[in-house]
Motif scaffolding. Structure first.
Motif, short mmCIF file in Angstrom:
data_model
loop_
_atom_site.label_atom_id
_atom_site.label_comp_id
_atom_site.label_asym_id
_atom_site.label_seq_id
_atom_site.Cartn_x
_atom_site.Cartn_y
_atom_site.Cartn_z
N ARG A 612 0.82 -1.21 0.00
CA ARG A 612 0.00 0.00 0.00
C ARG A 612 0.85 1.26 0.00
N GLU A 613 1.87 1.27 0.86
CA GLU A 613 2.58 2.52 1.14
C GLU A 613 3.95 2.61 0.45
N ARG A 614 4.55 1.45 0.16
CA ARG A 614 5.89 1.39 -0.43
C ARG A 614 6.92 2.10 0.45
N GLU A 615 6.69 2.12 1.75
CA GLU A 615 7.60 2.78 2.68
C GLU A 615 7.85 1.85 3.87
N PRO A 616 9.11 1.63 4.25
CA PRO A 616 9.39 0.78 5.41
C PRO A 616 8.73 1.26 6.69
N GLU A 617 8.62 2.58 6.86
CA GLU A 617 8.04 3.11 8.09
C GLU A 617 6.59 2.64 8.27
N ALA A 618 5.86 2.52 7.16
CA ALA A 618 4.47 2.07 7.26
C ALA A 618 4.40 0.63 7.76
N VAL A 619 5.36 -0.19 7.34
CA VAL A 619 5.41 -1.57 7.81
C VAL A 619 5.73 -1.60 9.30
N CYS A 620 6.64 -0.74 9.74
CA CYS A 620 6.97 -0.67 11.16
C CYS A 620 5.77 -0.24 12.00
N ASP A 621 4.91 0.61 11.43
CA ASP A 621 3.70 0.99 12.15
C ASP A 621 2.81 -0.22 12.43
N VAL A 622 2.67 -1.10 11.42
CA VAL A 622 1.87 -2.31 11.61
C VAL A 622 2.54 -3.22 12.64
N LEU A 623 3.86 -3.31 12.57
CA LEU A 623 4.59 -4.11 13.55
C LEU A 623 4.33 -3.57 14.95
N GLU A 624 4.35 -2.25 15.12
CA GLU A 624 4.11 -1.64 16.44
C GLU A 624 2.75 -2.05 16.98
N ARG A 625 1.74 -2.03 16.12
CA ARG A 625 0.41 -2.40 16.58
C ARG A 625 0.34 -3.88 16.98
N ARG A 626 0.99 -4.73 16.21
CA ARG A 626 0.99 -6.16 16.53
C ARG A 626 1.74 -6.43 17.83
N LEU A 627 2.83 -5.73 18.03
CA LEU A 627 3.56 -5.88 19.28
C LEU A 627 2.70 -5.43 20.47
N GLY A 628 1.90 -4.39 20.25
CA GLY A 628 1.01 -3.93 21.31
C GLY A 628 -0.01 -4.99 21.69
N SER A 629 -0.56 -5.69 20.68
CA SER A 629 -1.51 -6.77 20.97
C SER A 629 -0.85 -7.87 21.79
N LEU A 630 0.39 -8.20 21.45
CA LEU A 630 1.12 -9.21 22.21
C LEU A 630 1.28 -8.79 23.66
N ARG A 631 1.71 -7.56 23.87
CA ARG A 631 2.02 -7.09 25.23
C ARG A 631 0.77 -6.95 26.10
N ARG A 632 -0.36 -6.69 25.46
CA ARG A 632 -1.60 -6.58 26.22
C ARG A 632 -2.22 -7.95 26.50
N GLY A 633 -1.67 -8.99 25.95
CA GLY A 633 -2.23 -10.33 26.14
C GLY A 633 -3.47 -10.59 25.32
N ASP A 634 -3.60 -9.88 24.20
CA ASP A 634 -4.80 -10.01 23.39
C ASP A 634 -4.73 -11.12 22.35
N VAL A 635 -3.63 -11.86 22.32
CA VAL A 635 -3.44 -12.86 21.27
C VAL A 635 -3.88 -14.23 21.77
N ASP A 636 -4.68 -14.91 20.97
CA ASP A 636 -5.17 -16.25 21.31
C ASP A 636 -3.99 -17.21 21.35
N LEU A 637 -3.92 -18.01 22.42
CA LEU A 637 -2.81 -18.95 22.58
C LEU A 637 -2.71 -19.92 21.41
N SER A 638 -3.85 -20.30 20.86
CA SER A 638 -3.82 -21.29 19.78
C SER A 638 -3.09 -20.77 18.55
N THR A 639 -3.01 -19.44 18.38
CA THR A 639 -2.32 -18.87 17.23
C THR A 639 -0.83 -18.71 17.47
N LEU A 640 -0.38 -19.10 18.66
CA LEU A 640 1.03 -18.99 18.99
C LEU A 640 1.72 -20.36 19.03
N GLU A 641 0.99 -21.40 18.65
CA GLU A 641 1.56 -22.75 18.68
C GLU A 641 2.68 -22.89 17.64
#
Length: 748
Positions: A612-641
């Motif tokens: 969509r963006e063709r910019e590395p920073e945009a990818v890092c933004d998505v990574l930041e959000r995913r890391l936030g989900s991990l740290r809040r404990g919002d990730v289903d254990l079954s998806t971490l197998e």
């Protein structure tokens, strides 16, 4: 009306029970006059001595001398050898007698290697069909019934969690006790009368039978087969193939029904029932034996069938033909694989993927490559010219001697040609957009053919291949390299630049500042010149070739993960967006079996953000959000197998890896995990030592190690951004720079 051919077979005490499908179910016929045979070749006096010894063996029904070709070279020139045929009383006696011939009769009075044995290690059903000329292809649509039981319940002997056709018996019928479950299964078997039982693990067969007996069911009140009883055909084994440890679970049989063990059937998992039925027809192996056979085994079965039926060639127990003497120059030229063009690491736009359709099998058929034709040992006249010499190697490929065999096609082309023709016909039928039931069947058949064709090349270099020969392997590679270089020259002359190429596939883009010729026209010219179709596999808006890491983790312990900025990418490690809008991924984490679903799905989101963006920073933004989900404990254990293959017994491991921790937890639960099997776990505390490092999927509750999975996410992001020159250090710096997240970070 003639009786239909049988599709399943049972062997017991010298008799064979054939099961024929009928409109209503299946009928059986008892055959009492079958005597399986093995063959022995050797010097005349030695064979006479062996024959005298075997005639008094109670396992032997009869012996006689017959004339057969003992290899493809003999059949090629119409020669036959006199061999000793030994008919046995029972199927199980064949391998036992073969061991005695080697270990007793030969070692006692003859030099090692005096005798060569043939038709020894054939599966009973395949042997029977081969001997009797039976085609075990099912004569009507098969009825299946799927039974599943989780590993934990299987190990505990708890049948209450049984699922039938994906539905829990306890949930469906409101009764979760074993008695109710078995009654429901019994009723379902009687109602559906399946021809095939598809089980999640073969050990379900004895477990269900034993529980039924314990609960007071009589033999005629509960049985998985069409009649009471079950038989163990083989115990579990661990093996090594091409450097990889595998595991084959125990195999079982029930009367009148084929069993497909999904934990032990590559072809079922790839092509389903339609793929299995197609290979039954092509190999003459009964359905159950086809299901557990490897792709190499199925190819071998097809070869044995053709060799016996049309060439009168026996199947050797052991490969006998050694590699022939070659000078140093030939060895240097031959000891090479397929040609690879180093990928240009980076982001490329307007890329086209072209590949040769079934390159190696078509080389075999186009050039008549076969063990009996490559540098054949006989003097068949002056029929060899330069067009029949292998590039670089100079091997002469002779023409088949048409009077020697049935037809004028070399052996390997005769094996593979019909498969290639079938796959081409299937492709044409799929192009007509048939209705989904037919399309699904055609795709399954095509997939089954593909895997057998893929194995046909490597089989020639396999040390135990019954009809393999290393010179054929070398010749095929030499032709492939010549074809790749020919295609390269033609494409570059036409104004195209190759950004990557591996064996049978090329990725090309227009050369800068050049108006290239039509790619389709170049493809047609190359196809005509090399005699093998070159096809336009797809066009890409863009493709990223991923660089090679300096240290690649072994799947259990993380390496440095640093990238070599100028290094070549892994040979099939890339991702891109097709012009139709779909993405293609090869080699990166989301295509790896051990990658957790959450990480794989996140990596796809990284690719979409880059698109969509063709910019590395945009990818890092998505990574930041995913890391936030991990740290809040919002990730289903079954998806971490994490799923990983066990390479050795627990006691043989020296390092305290995550795999070891998982094995220890499996052992605590009474679940046996052998080398070659897989373990699944969630990393709970990667800093811990011992079993507390992980949790098994069926263990209730528990937390996950946020830092561990965060590093996995960063690693997956690095694979996406590395073609743009970003490594994980730069990614982490971008995460710490305090930027506000872009709105695109919240778009999946």
């Amino acid at each position: 009306m003639s009786r239909p051919e049988p599709y399943a077979f049972e062997f017991e005490d010298g008799t064979v029970r054939e099961w024929q499908l009928t409109d209503m179910g299946a009928d059986s016929t008892l055959v009492e006059d079958y005597t399986p045979s093995l063959f022995v070749s050797g010097p005349d006096d030695s064979l006479a001595d062996l024959r005298a010894r075997l005639e008094v063996d109670p396992k032997v029904a009869e012996t006689r001398l017959e004339r057969w070709a003992t290899d493809l070279h003999e059949a090629h020139v119409g020669e036959r050898s006199e061999v000793l045929r030994v008919d046995c009383e029972r199927v199980d006696d064949v391998r036992q007698l073969a061991r005695e011939i080697r270990g007793v009769h030969e070692s006692g009075t003859h030099a090692p290697g005096t005798f060569r044995l043939f038709d020894v290690d054939l599966e009973p059903g395949f042997r029977y069909c081969l001997d009797r000329g039976i085609d075990p292809t099912p004569t009507r649509e098969l009825r299946t019934l799927r039974l599943d039981l989780g590993d934990h319940s299987l190990a505990a002997g708890d049948v209450s969690a049984l699922r039938i056709e994906g539905e829990s018996v306890a949930d469906t019928d409101g009764g979760g006790d074993p008695q109710s479950v078995l009654e429901t299964l019994r009723d379902r078997l009687e109602h559906d009368d399946p021809d095939v039982l598809v089980v999640s693990h073969g050990d379900l067969v004895p477990l269900l039978a034993e529980r039924a007996s314990e609960l007071g069911f009589k033999a005629d009140e509960f049985h998985l087969g069409r009649t009471p009883g079950w038989t163990q055909l083989a115990g579990e084994t661990t093996y090594e193939s091409y450097g990889r440890v595998g595991h084959s679970p125990a195999r079982y049989q029930v009367p009148g029904r084929a069993i497909v063990d999904t934990s032990n059937s590559f072809l079922w998992n790839q092509s389903g029932l339609a793929g299995l039925e197609y290979m039954v027809e092509q190999t003459a192996r009964p359905l159950q034996e086809t299901a557990w056979g490897s792709i190499g085994t199925l190819l071998t079965s097809r070869q044995i069938r053709l060799a016996r039926r049309e060439w009168a060639v026996l199947a050797p127990q052991n490969k006998w033909e050694p590699e022939r003497f070659s000078d140093v120059r030939t060895l240097h030229a031959a000891d090479r694989g397929g040609f690879t063009f180093e990928p240009e690491v980076g982001f490329h736009e307007d890329v086209h993927e072209i590949d040769f359709a079934s390159l190696y099998p078509r080389i075999i058929c186009e050039h008549g490559i076969s063990p009996e034709t490559v540098d054949c040992a006989h003097d068949a006249g002056d029929f060899v010219d330069d067009s029949h010499r292998v590039p670089e190697l100079g091997y002469e490929v002779c023409e088949p001697v048409s009077d020697a065999v049935d037809g004028d096609t070399a052996f390997l082309p005769a094996v593979l040609g019909p498969l290639l023709a079938d796959r081409a016909a299937i492709k044409d039928r799929l192009a007509d957009d048939p209705a989904e039931p037919e399309a699904s069947r055609l795709r399954a058949e095509s997939g089954a053919i593909k895997w057998v064709l893929v194995s046909s090349f490597g089989y020639q270099g396999y040390r135990n291949a019954k009809y393999g020969r290393i010179e054929c392997h070398e010749a095929i590679n030499a032709y492939a390299r010549d074809i790749a270089l020919t295609a390269k020259r033609r494409l570059e002359d036409a104004g195209w630049r190759i950004v990557h190429g591996i064996v049978d596939s090329l990725w090309v883009t227009p050369r800068e500042g050049v108006d290239p010729e039509s790619l389709e026209d170049v493809i047609d010219r190359v196809s005509a010149q090399v005699g093998i179709p070159l096809e336009h596999d797809g066009s890409y808006e863009w493709v990223c070739f991923v660089p090679l890491r300096e240290s690649i983790p072994d799947g259990d312990d993380e390496g440095t993960g640093a990238f070599e900025s100028g290094s070549a990418g892994a040979l099939t490690k890339y991702f891109g967006k097709r012009e139709l809008g779909t993405y293609k991924f090869r080699g990166i984490e989301l295509r790896q079996r051990s990658t957790p679903a959450f990480v794989a799905e996140s990596q796809r989101a990284f690719v979409e953000a880059l698109d969509r963006e063709r910019e590395p920073e945009a990818v890092c933004d998505v990574l930041e959000r995913r890391l936030g989900s991990l740290r809040r404990g919002d990730v289903d254990l079954s998806t971490l197998e994490i799923t990983t293959r066990v390479s050795k017994p627990l006691s043989a491991y020296r390092k305290r890896t995550r795999t070891v921790a998982a094995l220890e937890r499996y052992e605590r639960r009474g679940i046996n995990r052998q080398p070659g099997q897989s373990v699944r776990y969630v990393v709970a505390d990667d800093d811990a030592r011992g079993p507390e490092r992980v949790r098994l999927p069926f263990e209730a509750g528990g937390e996950y190690d946020t830092d561990f999975y965060a590093s996995q996410l960063v690693r997956a992001c690095e694979s996406v951004l590395s073609p743009l020159g970003w490594d994980r250090t730069r990614i982490r710096r971008a995460l710490r720079d305090g930027r506000l997240l872009e709105l695109s970070a919240f778009v999946d």
